[in-house]
Each structure stands twice: as C-alpha cells, then as structure tokens.
Enzyme design. Sequence first.
Site, mmCIF file in Angstrom:
data_model
loop_
_atom_site.group_PDB
_atom_site.id
_atom_site.type_symbol
_atom_site.label_atom_id
_atom_site.label_comp_id
_atom_site.label_asym_id
_atom_site.label_seq_id
_atom_site.Cartn_x
_atom_site.Cartn_y
_atom_site.Cartn_z
ATOM 1 N N VAL A 106 -8.996 53.308 -14.504
ATOM 2 C CA VAL A 106 -10.311 53.845 -14.868
ATOM 3 C C VAL A 106 -10.655 55.044 -13.994
ATOM 4 C CG1 VAL A 106 -12.780 53.324 -15.108
ATOM 5 C CG2 VAL A 106 -11.076 51.615 -15.762
ATOM 6 N N CYS A 107 -10.354 54.977 -12.713
ATOM 7 C CA CYS A 107 -10.636 56.096 -11.809
ATOM 8 C C CYS A 107 -9.801 57.311 -12.176
ATOM 9 C CB CYS A 107 -10.360 55.696 -10.365
ATOM 10 S SG CYS A 107 -11.381 54.317 -9.793
ATOM 11 N N ASP A 108 -8.555 57.069 -12.535
ATOM 12 C CA ASP A 108 -7.656 58.131 -13.001
ATOM 13 C C ASP A 108 -8.259 58.793 -14.236
ATOM 14 O OD1 ASP A 108 -5.530 59.104 -14.915
ATOM 15 O OD2 ASP A 108 -4.198 58.615 -13.249
ATOM 16 N N SER A 133 -10.978 54.058 -6.220
ATOM 17 C CA SER A 133 -9.656 54.514 -5.809
ATOM 18 C C SER A 133 -8.990 55.252 -6.957
ATOM 19 C CB SER A 133 -8.771 53.344 -5.383
ATOM 20 O OG SER A 133 -7.461 53.808 -5.107
#
Length: 173
Positions: free
Chosen positions: A64-66, A59
């Site tokens: 971390v995804c950002d 997501s």
Amino acid sequence: MAQERTGKATVGGQPITLVGPELKVGDKAPAFTVNKDLMTEASLSDYAGRIKLISVVPSLDTDVCDAQTRRFNQEASKLGDGVVVLTISVDLPFAQSRFCATAGIDRVVTLSDYKHRAFGEAYGVLIKELQLDQRAIFIVDADDTVRYVEYVGELSEHPNYDAALAALRGLAE
C-alpha cells in the site's frame, strides 16, 4: 508528555495508540525536523512559500505504501512548481533512496522520521506500539496552514487519493 489518542486507528483490526495531536483544517502546520539522508536534516521551513502535499506512510517496503508513493509521484508532474510532494516514513534514508531508484520515483521528495520521530509526534501519526508513522495525508498551503487532513483509520487501507488531489488542485489553481 505527548498527547496519546486511542480508538482512532487500527493495525489488522487491532487498536493502536497514536501519539500527538489530531490536526484539523485551519490549524497552523507544526514545525518538524526529519532527515533527507543520515546527516542532512530538512524542516517544514525548507518548503516555505510552496503548497505541500505530505504523504505519510509506515514503510515504503509494503504494497500500500508503494502504491501510495507511486500514485503521488505520477500526479506530481501535473501539479506545477508551486507544489511539492513529500513522502515521510520512518524508513532509513538508505532504504528510501533504494526504493526510489528501483520504483522510478523522481518527483516525490522522500524524508525520514527515523531519528527523532518528531514529525510523527507533531502531526499525531506516531504509532506508540510500533514506532512507525500511521498512514495519513496532509495538505499545507504556502502560508503553512493545514488545508486538508486524512488520518487513515486502518493501517493497511489506501487514503482517499481523489479527495486529496481535488483539495490540492483547488489550492494550486
């Protein structure tokens, strides 16, 4: 029934089940259908003839995804027109668009696996228990052969950016 793999990944140290095959270097990249927006679909064939870095995140609304998406967006400008960077998550296309606008993501194509989870199953990243896609990196050459694979073992860990980018540069030169 799709293949299920256990003992390959964790979330917060707890084991999860991944649905789909474990791809390996040299495999033909599986076809998939994802969404660009609620009504428009995209597929692997839409990027035919280009090298594809496929960055899979659970997501975009997590740290971390950002960071992963921002890193590949930053690197994308150095890769040339023969390379496309795709970020795939199960986030709704609305959320992906909002994230990109807020974060200044303008070189990465975000695609949503929310509707069918077809990408997740085809690439072996669908988390059965959460219906999210596990963090992974795939590099697929212009002939749709997998040239680099990293399934990140713990959902909250970063991928090996340097190894992925080195593999990508090796193909793009």
